[in-house]
Structures are given as C-alpha cells and as structure tokens.
Design an enzyme around this catalytic site. Sequence first.
Site, PDB file in Angstrom:
ATOM      1  N   ILE A  91       0.913  -1.221   0.240  1.00 51.56           N
ATOM      2  CA  ILE A  91      -0.398  -0.206  -0.158  1.00 51.56           C
ATOM      3  C   ILE A  91       0.607   1.221  -0.176  1.00 51.56           C
ATOM      4  O   ILE A  91       2.058   0.934   1.117  1.00 51.56           O
ATOM      5  CB  ILE A  91      -0.829   0.107   1.120  1.00 51.56           C
ATOM      6  N   ASN A 106      -2.490   2.686 -11.231  1.00 53.31           N
ATOM      7  CA  ASN A 106      -2.531   1.123 -10.356  1.00 53.31           C
ATOM      8  C   ASN A 106      -3.347   0.585 -11.594  1.00 53.31           C
ATOM      9  O   ASN A 106      -4.500   0.431 -12.195  1.00 53.31           O
ATOM     10  CB  ASN A 106      -3.893   0.989  -8.852  1.00 53.31           C
ATOM     11  N   THR A 107      -3.365  -0.530 -11.693  1.00 51.54           N
ATOM     12  CA  THR A 107      -3.746  -1.917 -12.246  1.00 51.54           C
ATOM     13  C   THR A 107      -4.535  -3.624 -11.394  1.00 51.54           C
ATOM     14  O   THR A 107      -3.524  -3.842 -10.649  1.00 51.54           O
ATOM     15  CB  THR A 107      -3.333  -2.398 -13.616  1.00 51.54           C
ATOM     16  N   HIS A 108      -5.694  -2.832 -11.256  1.00 52.72           N
ATOM     17  CA  HIS A 108      -6.561  -3.926 -10.360  1.00 52.72           C
ATOM     18  C   HIS A 108      -7.568  -5.408 -10.856  1.00 52.72           C
ATOM     19  O   HIS A 108      -7.703  -5.357 -12.633  1.00 52.72           O
ATOM     20  CB  HIS A 108      -6.852  -3.204  -9.360  1.00 52.72           C
ATOM     21  N   ASP A 140      -5.379   6.336  -4.676  1.00 52.75           N
ATOM     22  CA  ASP A 140      -5.222   7.211  -3.508  1.00 52.75           C
ATOM     23  C   ASP A 140      -5.242   6.629  -2.323  1.00 52.75           C
ATOM     24  O   ASP A 140      -4.669   5.684  -2.350  1.00 52.75           O
ATOM     25  CB  ASP A 140      -7.111   7.709  -3.322  1.00 52.75           C
ATOM     26  N   ALA A 141      -5.686   7.330  -1.129  1.00 52.10           N
ATOM     27  CA  ALA A 141      -5.200   6.705   0.132  1.00 52.10           C
ATOM     28  C   ALA A 141      -5.833   5.379   0.505  1.00 52.10           C
ATOM     29  O   ALA A 141      -5.522   5.070   1.501  1.00 52.10           O
ATOM     30  CB  ALA A 141      -5.374   7.773   1.140  1.00 52.10           C
ATOM     31  N   GLY A 142      -7.188   5.099  -0.237  1.00 53.23           N
ATOM     32  CA  GLY A 142      -7.717   3.739   0.212  1.00 53.23           C
ATOM     33  C   GLY A 142      -6.831   2.571  -0.529  1.00 53.23           C
ATOM     34  O   GLY A 142      -5.765   2.483  -0.826  1.00 53.23           O
ATOM     35  N   ASP A 144      -7.482   0.160  -3.270  1.00 53.13           N
ATOM     36  CA  ASP A 144      -8.541   0.144  -4.299  1.00 53.13           C
ATOM     37  C   ASP A 144      -9.523   1.341  -5.080  1.00 53.13           C
ATOM     38  O   ASP A 144     -10.074   0.396  -5.029  1.00 53.13           O
ATOM     39  CB  ASP A 144      -8.298  -1.528  -4.666  1.00 53.13           C
TER      40      ASP A 144
HETATM   41  C1  GRF Z   1      -2.014  -8.351 -12.304  1.00 58.03           C
HETATM   42  O1  GRF Z   1      -3.227  -9.307 -12.160  1.00 58.03           O
HETATM   43  C2  GRF Z   1      -1.963  -7.613 -11.057  1.00 58.03           C
HETATM   44  O2  GRF Z   1      -3.337  -6.629 -11.680  1.00 58.03           O
HETATM   45  C3  GRF Z   1      -2.175  -7.674  -9.948  1.00 58.03           C
HETATM   46  O3  GRF Z   1      -1.294  -8.800 -10.232  1.00 58.03           O
HETATM   47  C4  GRF Z   1      -0.862  -9.191 -11.528  1.00 58.03           C
HETATM   48  C5  GRF Z   1       0.895  -9.019 -11.352  1.00 58.03           C
HETATM   49  O4  GRF Z   1       0.443  -9.812 -12.495  1.00 58.03           O
HETATM   50  N1  GRF Z   1      -2.159  -6.940  -8.793  1.00 58.03           N
HETATM   51  P1  GRF Z   1       2.251  -9.691 -13.140  1.00 58.03           P
HETATM   52  O5  GRF Z   1       3.361  -9.539 -11.996  1.00 58.03           O
HETATM   53  O6  GRF Z   1       2.487  -7.713 -14.070  1.00 58.03           O
HETATM   54  O7  GRF Z   1       2.689 -10.735 -14.130  1.00 58.03           O
END
Ligand code: GRF
Length: 203
Positions: A91, A106-108, A140-142, A144
């Site tokens: 975090i 960020n990607t989630h 942000d501070a939270g 996701d």
């Molecule tokens: C991704 O799916 C990301 O969203 C999640 O962990 C995975 C990381 O995959 N938090 P990589 O390390 O980019 O292959």
Amino acid sequence: ARVVVLASGAGSNLAALLAAHDDPAYGARVVAVVTDKPDAGALEHARTAGVACAVVEPQDFETREGWDRALAETVAVFHADYVVSAGFMRILGAGFLSVFGGRTLNTHPALLPSFPGAHGVRDALAYGVRVTGCTVHLIDAGVDTGPIVAQAVVAVEDGDDEATLHERIKTVERSLLVEWVGRVARGGLTVDGRRVVVGTPEG
Ligand code: GRF
C-alpha cells in the site's frame, strides 16, 4: 513522459509496457523499475530491456513510513512524470502520495469497486460472478479506491480456477494498461471529483 513502474511479481504487465515503449509514438518511456522484492521476476524484464532497477525492501526500514518515504525518494531520482503500479503488493502511504498522488496509476484484476484488495480474482470466483475484469485507476489513500481511468470485462468460464481466470484477465489487463498509460502519457489526465478525463479524445 517518464514512467517508473512499481512491481512485486512476475512483471508481465511491465513486460507489456516495455514492449510498447520502444515506439517513440507511444509517448511513455519506462525509465526505471522499483520493487520491494529482490527476486521479483519483473527485475529480469527490466534488466533485459536495459532499464534501471531499484529495490526498496520494507525489512530495511524501522517503520512503514520510513520505507514509504524511501520509496518516494527512489522514484523521484528517476524524475518520474507518472508512476505505474503493476502487481505491486504494497500500500502506498501518505508520504508517497504527497509527492506522486494524482499521477500514480494502478491496475487491479477485478471490476472495482467490486473485489478490491490482494485477492480480487479469488474473491470474484468465489462470489460466483459471471463476468469480472480489470481496472486501471488512480491510487488514492484507500485500497483500490481511487478514481477509475478504464475498465475491461472478462467472462468467467465453467471450470475456471483462480489461476485460469487470472491468466485470462491478465491477457486483457496488459493491453488495457498499455493503452491507457500511453493515452495518459500523450495527453495527460485531469480529475474532477471521481471523474478522470484523459488527454484529448483520440479517434
Ligand atoms: C496483475 O493481475 C495485477 O493486477 C495484480 O497482480 C498481477 C501482477 O501480474 N495485482 P504481473 O506481475 O504483472 O505479471
């Protein structure tokens, strides 16, 4: 734009960004990879691409705040215009966000606000959703909870387990991340409340 990528894992999202950044038209250049894990696969991708690497391990610091500050200082060394967290399992605290807030993506691997946190794929599968997906958002501070930049939907197939579903999500996630990091790099972003407007509308 200069982008620093934070990664803790295999780094396939990082690899996708590195594959895109050689094209000068892309607009973003990964100038460094920073990780909390010295054995992160992401470091291999960085080395292969000749990109600078740095390791900032929480265990080397007395407090979380100390680590967070060191992380911000490390990223600042590379004069990042944007920071992209791609599978970074820590975090980011107030110290980091005071410097890089508003320009850290960020990607989630789920459709936020559903299934935030470290087990979004597992939680979606367990819930029995028929579709899930991935989200690119500002941090942000939270956890996701930041304003959403882009999302893509991925179907859950019969017989999926966490690994098969996560792989299917990651295929979509990598292209979503590459597309939107490029758009932000080329056209910037503004945030109005929870609405994020990226660059100029491209055809
Ligand atoms: C991704 O799916 C990301 O969203 C999640 O962990 C995975 C990381 O995959 N938090 P990589 O390390 O980019 O292959």
